[in-house]
Design an enzyme around this catalytic site. Structure first.
Site, PDB file in Angstrom:
ATOM      1  N   TYR A  49       9.381  38.702  69.043  1.00 48.77           N
ATOM      2  CA  TYR A  49      10.635  38.742  68.281  1.00 48.77           C
ATOM      3  C   TYR A  49      11.272  40.128  68.345  1.00 48.77           C
ATOM      4  O   TYR A  49      10.579  41.152  68.324  1.00 48.77           O
ATOM      5  CB  TYR A  49      10.392  38.367  66.816  1.00 48.77           C
ATOM      6  CG  TYR A  49      10.113  36.900  66.569  1.00 48.77           C
ATOM      7  CD1 TYR A  49      10.246  35.940  67.573  1.00 48.77           C
ATOM      8  CD2 TYR A  49       9.709  36.463  65.310  1.00 48.77           C
ATOM      9  CE1 TYR A  49       9.994  34.598  67.327  1.00 48.77           C
ATOM     10  CE2 TYR A  49       9.452  35.117  65.053  1.00 48.77           C
ATOM     11  CZ  TYR A  49       9.591  34.196  66.065  1.00 48.77           C
ATOM     12  OH  TYR A  49       9.333  32.872  65.808  1.00 48.77           O
ATOM     13  N   ASN A 154       4.713  24.498  68.462  1.00 48.31           N
ATOM     14  CA  ASN A 154       5.372  23.723  69.527  1.00 48.31           C
ATOM     15  C   ASN A 154       4.396  22.975  70.422  1.00 48.31           C
ATOM     16  O   ASN A 154       4.685  22.725  71.593  1.00 48.31           O
ATOM     17  CB  ASN A 154       6.255  24.643  70.388  1.00 48.31           C
ATOM     18  CG  ASN A 154       7.248  25.426  69.561  1.00 48.31           C
ATOM     19  OD1 ASN A 154       8.085  24.848  68.883  1.00 48.31           O
ATOM     20  ND2 ASN A 154       7.148  26.754  69.602  1.00 48.31           N
ATOM     21  N   LEU A 205      17.809  24.523  59.675  1.00 46.30           N
ATOM     22  CA  LEU A 205      19.272  24.462  59.603  1.00 46.30           C
ATOM     23  C   LEU A 205      19.895  24.273  60.994  1.00 46.30           C
ATOM     24  O   LEU A 205      21.097  24.472  61.169  1.00 46.30           O
ATOM     25  CB  LEU A 205      19.830  25.738  58.952  1.00 46.30           C
ATOM     26  CG  LEU A 205      19.308  26.052  57.545  1.00 46.30           C
ATOM     27  CD1 LEU A 205      19.905  27.363  57.032  1.00 46.30           C
ATOM     28  CD2 LEU A 205      19.627  24.907  56.581  1.00 46.30           C
ATOM     29  N   GLY A 206      19.053  23.915  61.952  1.00 45.54           N
ATOM     30  CA  GLY A 206      19.574  23.701  63.299  1.00 45.54           C
ATOM     31  C   GLY A 206      20.146  24.953  63.928  1.00 45.54           C
ATOM     32  O   GLY A 206      21.102  24.887  64.708  1.00 45.54           O
ATOM     33  N   GLY A 207      19.562  26.101  63.591  1.00 47.22           N
ATOM     34  CA  GLY A 207      20.048  27.361  64.155  1.00 47.22           C
ATOM     35  C   GLY A 207      21.472  27.689  63.730  1.00 47.22           C
ATOM     36  O   GLY A 207      22.190  28.404  64.425  1.00 47.22           O
ATOM     37  N   ARG A 209      23.821  25.491  63.508  1.00 45.12           N
ATOM     38  CA  ARG A 209      24.716  24.454  64.046  1.00 45.12           C
ATOM     39  C   ARG A 209      25.117  23.452  62.970  1.00 45.12           C
ATOM     40  O   ARG A 209      26.191  22.844  63.035  1.00 45.12           O
ATOM     41  CB  ARG A 209      23.996  23.744  65.200  1.00 45.12           C
ATOM     42  CG  ARG A 209      24.889  22.835  66.010  1.00 45.12           C
ATOM     43  CD  ARG A 209      24.162  22.323  67.258  1.00 45.12           C
ATOM     44  NE  ARG A 209      24.350  20.896  67.387  1.00 45.12           N
ATOM     45  CZ  ARG A 209      23.395  19.987  67.471  1.00 45.12           C
ATOM     46  NH1 ARG A 209      22.128  20.364  67.451  1.00 45.12           N
ATOM     47  NH2 ARG A 209      23.679  18.706  67.588  1.00 45.12           N
TER      48      ARG A 209
END
Length: 292
Positions: A49, A154, A205-207, A209
């Site tokens: 990061y 992931n 929050l969907g990045g 979007r």
């Protein structure tokens, strides 16, 4: 086989963008204090990061206020070799070799000015992973007192199972939001319930979007959610977190904001009891069709 999970807070603070927040050390200390005051005690990092610089920024705050370390759980990830000025790899790739994982854990400990990491995740599934060798690496670092718990991020259900058979994992960090619902159908959340392990959820929050997307799906979902949020008397962001939290696997959603108000909106979702029909109304808006 499963491990006793760490005591993560119901909402986790994500530090992916801390470099972009442009906070002074004093401001970073205050931000951490305010998160803790809201009941957010878990902080999610990764070695890559901020162009490999985010952990150190957080660590500077802990160095300035060492007492804060005892009030939190430090989570970080490793396993991605990402090209950067300091890492001139020929290509981005994954690495779960013993040497690399050990080196990155040691670096994270230095960056975060901590003697132990509460939870370390393998960031992405490494197609060249030797599960037995990686599990032995986990055992070594745990025995040395450097890492308390291990998990993945992931990973598919089968990838999780492969490694979990070799060494107990405590979580799978997955993407889930009203705009990205693959985890509902790919078996990963089913597996979490089966094992009694709480998944961590990134990008709830969907990045962003969810608020600004102009594609058909985002527009549909935003319109549906605005009406529901108004009925509940909550913000769109709080509703998104409540939608994730409604899943019976008991996810721990991760924020991505440097705004304390954003943290408050996330924590407010813990007090929302989302009706099943409202949850499915959001699902329907996202899919663009009713349930079968």
């Amino acid at each position: 086989m499963s491990a006793s999970p760490p005591a993560l807070s119901p909402v986790v603070a994500g530090l992916w963008r801390i470099k972009d927040w442009k906070l002074s050390v004093r401001e970073r200390v205050r931000w951490i204090e305010q998160a803790l005051e809201l009941g957010i005690t878990s902080f999610d990092h990764a070695d890559i990061y901020g162009d490999y610089g985010a952990e150190a920024l957080f660590g500077e705050a802990l160095q300035a206020a060492p007492a804060l370390r005892q009030r939190m759980q430090l989570v970080t990830k490793c396993g991605i070799r990402l090209r950067a000025a300091s890492r001139p790899y020929r290509i981005n790739h994954y690495d779960t070799s013993a040497a690399y994982v050990c080196a990155q854990v040691e670096q994270s400990l230095r960056n975060l000015h901590s003697e132990r990491l509460d939870l370390v995740l393998i960031h992405r599934p490494d197609y060249l992973m030797d599960a037995a060798t990686l599990a032995e690496t986990f055992r070594t670092l745990t025995r040395e007192g450097k890492v308390a718990h291990w998990g993945v991020s992931n990973h598919s259900a089968s990838q999780f199972a492969l490694l979990n058979r070799q060494h107990p994992l405590v979580t799978n960090q997955l993407e889930l939001s009203p705009l990205h619902m693959d985890a509902l159908d790919d078996g990963t959340l089913d597996q979490a319930q089966e094992l009694g392990l709480r998944p961590m959820v990134w990008s709830p929050l969907g990045g962003g979007r969810l608020f600004t997307g102009e594609d058909e799906q985002a527009v549909r979902v935003r319109a549906e959610m605005r009406g529901i949020a108004e009925r509940y008397g909550i913000s769109l962001g709080t509703l998104a977190f409540a939608w994730v939290l409604r899943h019976p696997s008991r996810p721990c959603p991760i924020t991505g904001t440097g705004r304390v108000e954003g943290l408050r909106e996330a924590v407010a979702a813990l007090d929302v009891s989302l009706d099943a029909e409202d949850w499915y109304a959001i699902w329907t808006a996202s899919k663009g069709h009713s349930v079968p």
